[in-house]
Design a protein around this motif. Structure first.
Motif, PDB file in Angstrom:
ATOM      1  N   GLY A  99       0.844  -1.379  -0.007  1.00 12.75           N
ATOM      2  CA  GLY A  99      -0.113  -0.037   0.028  1.00 12.75           C
ATOM      3  C   GLY A  99       1.012   1.211   0.122  1.00 12.75           C
ATOM      4  O   GLY A  99       0.332   2.315  -0.036  1.00 12.75           O
ATOM      5  N   HIS A 100       2.341   1.120   0.031  1.00 15.89           N
ATOM      6  CA  HIS A 100       3.118   2.332  -0.065  1.00 15.89           C
ATOM      7  C   HIS A 100       3.946   2.385  -1.365  1.00 15.89           C
ATOM      8  O   HIS A 100       4.047   1.257  -1.833  1.00 15.89           O
ATOM      9  CB  HIS A 100       3.939   2.200   1.140  1.00 15.89           C
ATOM     10  N   ARG A 101       4.228   3.612  -1.603  1.00 17.07           N
ATOM     11  CA  ARG A 101       5.072   3.712  -3.092  1.00 17.07           C
ATOM     12  C   ARG A 101       6.580   2.865  -2.885  1.00 17.07           C
ATOM     13  O   ARG A 101       6.892   2.107  -3.768  1.00 17.07           O
ATOM     14  CB  ARG A 101       5.330   4.944  -3.094  1.00 17.07           C
ATOM     15  N   VAL A 102       7.118   2.980  -1.583  1.00 16.27           N
ATOM     16  CA  VAL A 102       8.299   2.381  -1.527  1.00 16.27           C
ATOM     17  C   VAL A 102       8.256   1.631   0.035  1.00 16.27           C
ATOM     18  O   VAL A 102       7.804   2.079   0.958  1.00 16.27           O
ATOM     19  CB  VAL A 102       9.663   3.369  -1.425  1.00 16.27           C
ATOM     20  N   ALA A 103       8.870   0.331   0.082  1.00 18.22           N
ATOM     21  CA  ALA A 103       9.086  -0.265   1.083  1.00 18.22           C
ATOM     22  C   ALA A 103       9.958   0.353   2.130  1.00 18.22           C
ATOM     23  O   ALA A 103      10.007   0.633   3.259  1.00 18.22           O
ATOM     24  CB  ALA A 103       9.304  -1.814   1.041  1.00 18.22           C
ATOM     25  N   TRP A 104      11.290   0.756   1.612  1.00 20.00           N
ATOM     26  CA  TRP A 104      12.323   1.290   2.351  1.00 20.00           C
ATOM     27  C   TRP A 104      13.089   2.394   1.771  1.00 20.00           C
ATOM     28  O   TRP A 104      13.503   2.283   0.619  1.00 20.00           O
ATOM     29  CB  TRP A 104      13.411   0.183   2.883  1.00 20.00           C
TER      30      TRP A 104
ATOM     31  N   GLY B 257       6.071  -6.090  -1.286  1.00 19.09           N
ATOM     32  CA  GLY B 257       4.735  -5.559  -1.263  1.00 19.09           C
ATOM     33  C   GLY B 257       4.274  -4.095  -1.563  1.00 19.09           C
ATOM     34  O   GLY B 257       3.450  -3.643  -1.715  1.00 19.09           O
ATOM     35  N   SER B 258       5.643  -3.567  -1.860  1.00 24.74           N
ATOM     36  CA  SER B 258       5.200  -2.016  -2.231  1.00 24.74           C
ATOM     37  C   SER B 258       4.638  -1.880  -3.683  1.00 24.74           C
ATOM     38  O   SER B 258       4.694  -2.721  -4.266  1.00 24.74           O
ATOM     39  CB  SER B 258       6.465  -1.281  -2.012  1.00 24.74           C
ATOM     40  N   ASP B 259       4.038  -0.519  -3.875  1.00 25.65           N
ATOM     41  CA  ASP B 259       3.683  -0.318  -5.122  1.00 25.65           C
ATOM     42  C   ASP B 259       4.666   0.245  -6.378  1.00 25.65           C
ATOM     43  O   ASP B 259       4.083   0.556  -7.428  1.00 25.65           O
ATOM     44  CB  ASP B 259       2.522   0.799  -5.072  1.00 25.65           C
ATOM     45  N   PHE B 260       5.920   0.191  -5.927  1.00 25.56           N
ATOM     46  CA  PHE B 260       6.711   0.924  -6.759  1.00 25.56           C
ATOM     47  C   PHE B 260       8.093   0.399  -6.588  1.00 25.56           C
ATOM     48  O   PHE B 260       8.821  -0.080  -7.473  1.00 25.56           O
ATOM     49  CB  PHE B 260       6.695   2.564  -6.689  1.00 25.56           C
ATOM     50  N   GLY B 261       8.632   0.548  -5.311  1.00 25.53           N
ATOM     51  CA  GLY B 261      10.131   0.270  -5.035  1.00 25.53           C
ATOM     52  C   GLY B 261      10.320  -0.570  -3.936  1.00 25.53           C
ATOM     53  O   GLY B 261       9.665  -0.260  -2.807  1.00 25.53           O
TER      54      GLY B 261
END
Length: 188
Positions: free
Chosen positions: A111-116, A132-136
């Protein structure tokens, strides 16, 4: 006891409050000489973070107190992202953030653009599962950062993230220098 390692083949076991020397084998060497900080899913950010029994709950809290030469040991379990780290080391005293059990600390960026996202320089990020992130997976804006032995997988990347696509590991600051990506596995 200081954390010591020569970080390629990953083998590590934490059996006491301190990680014994030579538990990692990789092509890069590091030996934190500062404080040791601990993070656990059963911890609390109100704790002191100086042992497993007094561990912080978040990597962010540990990063906020870590300085040059410090090591952050992250216990097994799921940590909800996004994770944001900004502590920096120096050329001779890196900040090392590592999963105390290889692949045991899982960062879930669902649910977030980047995990870390890392903004610190002279940092090692070692041995995490990131998903699981939406981009990176891991997005780095620091210089002289080593991302080592992580498993980054199953990023959502809907519609190729219009128009930019996604990245498992991205050293995103084109003005940064000296970054290394070593022995990671990235898929899906």
């Amino acid at each position: 006891g200081y954390l010591a390692a020569s970080v390629l083949v990953w083998s590590c076991a934490v059996t006491s409050a301190h990680v014994a020397p030579s538990q990692f084998t990789f092509g890069v060497n590091w030996m934190p000489v500062g404080a040791e900080w601990y993070v656990s899913v059963s911890g609390s950010d109100g704790n002191g973070g100086t042992s497993w029994d007094d561990a912080f709950a978040t990597i962010e809290k540990a990063s906020s107190v870590a300085g040059p030469g410090d090591a952050i040991a992250v216990g097994p379990g799921r940590y909800d992202g996004p994770i944001a780290t900004s502590s920096s080391g120096t050329p001779d005293m890196r900040v090392v953030i590592f999963s105390a059990t290889p692949g045991g600390a899982a960062i879930d960026g669902s649910g977030h653009r980047v995990a870390w996202r890392n903004d610190g320089s002279y940092v090692d990020i070692v041995g995490f599962e990131v998903t699981g992130s939406d981009f990176g997976g891991i997005l780095n804006y620091g210089s002289h950062v080593r991302i080592i032995g992580n498993e980054v997988h199953d990023l959502a990347v809907p519609s190729c993230n219009e128009p930019n696509g996604g990245a498992g590991i991205n050293h995103a600051d084109y003005g940064a220098e000296g970054n290394e990506t070593i022995g990671n596995v990235v898929y899906n």
